[in-house]
Design a protein around this motif. Structure first.
Motif, mmCIF file in Angstrom:
data_model
loop_
_atom_site.group_PDB
_atom_site.id
_atom_site.type_symbol
_atom_site.label_atom_id
_atom_site.label_comp_id
_atom_site.label_asym_id
_atom_site.label_seq_id
_atom_site.Cartn_x
_atom_site.Cartn_y
_atom_site.Cartn_z
ATOM 1 N N GLU A 5 0.807 -1.211 0.000
ATOM 2 C CA GLU A 5 0.000 0.000 0.000
ATOM 3 C C GLU A 5 0.845 1.268 0.000
ATOM 4 N N LEU A 6 0.497 2.156 -0.920
ATOM 5 C CA LEU A 6 1.049 3.506 -0.960
ATOM 6 C C LEU A 6 0.246 4.394 -0.008
ATOM 7 N N LEU A 7 0.938 5.055 0.924
ATOM 8 C CA LEU A 7 0.304 5.985 1.864
ATOM 9 C C LEU A 7 1.063 7.298 1.872
ATOM 10 N N ASP A 15 7.233 5.700 -7.623
ATOM 11 C CA ASP A 15 8.504 5.153 -8.110
ATOM 12 C C ASP A 15 9.086 4.132 -7.134
ATOM 13 N N TRP A 16 8.980 4.417 -5.841
ATOM 14 C CA TRP A 16 9.503 3.482 -4.837
ATOM 15 C C TRP A 16 8.753 2.157 -4.914
ATOM 16 N N ALA A 17 7.439 2.228 -5.018
ATOM 17 C CA ALA A 17 6.626 1.010 -5.069
ATOM 18 C C ALA A 17 6.913 0.206 -6.328
ATOM 19 N N ILE A 40 -2.787 10.577 -13.303
ATOM 20 C CA ILE A 40 -3.009 9.794 -14.516
ATOM 21 C C ILE A 40 -1.691 9.288 -15.094
ATOM 22 N N SER A 41 -0.701 10.162 -15.187
ATOM 23 C CA SER A 41 0.592 9.736 -15.726
ATOM 24 C C SER A 41 1.239 8.663 -14.863
ATOM 25 N N ASN A 42 1.148 8.826 -13.546
ATOM 26 C CA ASN A 42 1.757 7.839 -12.654
ATOM 27 C C ASN A 42 1.047 6.489 -12.730
ATOM 28 N N ILE A 43 -0.270 6.526 -12.842
ATOM 29 C CA ILE A 43 -1.031 5.281 -12.982
ATOM 30 C C ILE A 43 -0.694 4.589 -14.297
ATOM 31 N N GLN A 44 -0.592 5.350 -15.359
ATOM 32 C CA GLN A 44 -0.236 4.752 -16.647
ATOM 33 C C GLN A 44 1.137 4.104 -16.582
ATOM 34 N N ARG A 45 2.069 4.756 -15.922
ATOM 35 C CA ARG A 45 3.444 4.260 -15.850
ATOM 36 C C ARG A 45 3.542 3.008 -14.975
ATOM 37 N N ALA A 46 2.724 2.949 -13.926
ATOM 38 C CA ALA A 46 2.802 1.839 -12.972
ATOM 39 C C ALA A 46 1.764 0.757 -13.227
#
Length: 265
Positions: free
Chosen positions: A145-147, A162-164, A193-199
């Motif tokens: 989980e990201l918090l 990025d860490w996750a 949106i960009s982070n979700i697409q990347r991950a």
């Protein structure tokens, strides 16, 4: 249709019985619920959901709270925890497999004094590698989980996308995934949106809440949930988005608004 779930401990009013609340959740259109931890009589909670045609799709797979302050300190960032966490996750994986629960929540714990985030990353990966093969065998995702660490969870380690992603890459298991909590990541980094697409390939679950306040998904908060829902769908994501916010008023009315908002996006 977007698959949506309700995090029962966060959403259920204290005045409602579990049965009445689950009936109302079902009436809104939800197909699934989530719980936080395998507390005593946990299987009775699962049975209550299943008897109403509601699937259970997530719960926290291991203990993580500090005995002194209740914070999310005791996760995989500390090698001293690994033996316990692996044992607890093994039991939780068995329970998840029994009830066809697709994912368990895992937590990184706090940063350690004198260690860099990269050093702590390697420690977390080391611990998860010990249990990932069993999760693969049983077909259960381990969702880290990201918090946010600026408002709600000071010192929490897994606080950036990025860490996750780096953790998932190091563990290198199809069952090591990310719980992308939209509320927490809007606070920490935005650019959702960009982070979700990347991950996207690593995301195994989502949670929602409005920012600021962790309340309803309404026009008083800053996240554009309809646009975000379209972006998530475009990645090919086919698991659940769980609602984990604190309703400002009537819980069922807030859940109905959230359900309809994501369903129509």
């Amino acid at each position: 249709m977007f698959k949506q779930s309700v995090v029962v401990p966060m959403m259920k009013p204290e005045t409602d019985s579990l049965g009445d609340f689950l009936d109302e959740v079902k009436s809104v259109g939800f197909s699934a619920v989530e719980f936080w931890s395998p507390e005593p009589q946990f299987e009775e909670l699962i049975d209550a959901a299943l008897s109403r045609g509601l699937r259970v799709v997530s719960f926290v797979g291991h203990g993580h709270e500090s005995p002194t302050d209740g914070s999310h300190a005791e996760g995989f960032s500390r090698r001293a925890n690994h033996e316990r966490l692996v044992a607890e996750l093994r039991e939780s994986i068995d329970l998840a497999s029994k009830y066809e629960i697709p994912g368990l929540i895992t937590l990184s714990g706090h940063r350690n004094s004198g260690e860099s985030d990269t050093e702590a990353l390697e420690i977390c990966a080391e611990g998860l590698k010990r249990i990932a093969p069993y999760a693969e065998e049983k077909g259960v995702n381990l969702n880290m989980e990201l918090l946010n660490s600026t408002v709600d969870h000071p010192y929490y380690l897994c606080d950036h996308t990025d860490w996750a992603v780096s953790l998932c890459e190091r563990v290198n298991s199809p069952r090591c995934k990310i719980l992308y909590d939209i509320y927490h990541m809007q606070i920490m980094e935005g650019n959702l949106i960009s982070n979700i697409q990347r991950a996207a390939q690593w995301i195994g679950h989502y949670h929602t809440a409005g920012v600021p306040g962790r309340n309803d998904l309404d026009d008083a908060q800053e996240i554009n949930y309809p646009a975000l829902a379209k972006a998530i769908r475009a990645t090919g994501y086919d698991l659940y988005v769980g609602h984990e916010f604190m309703p400002k008023g009537d819980a069922i009315a807030a859940l109905r608004q959230a359900y309809q908002g994501l369903s129509s996006s």
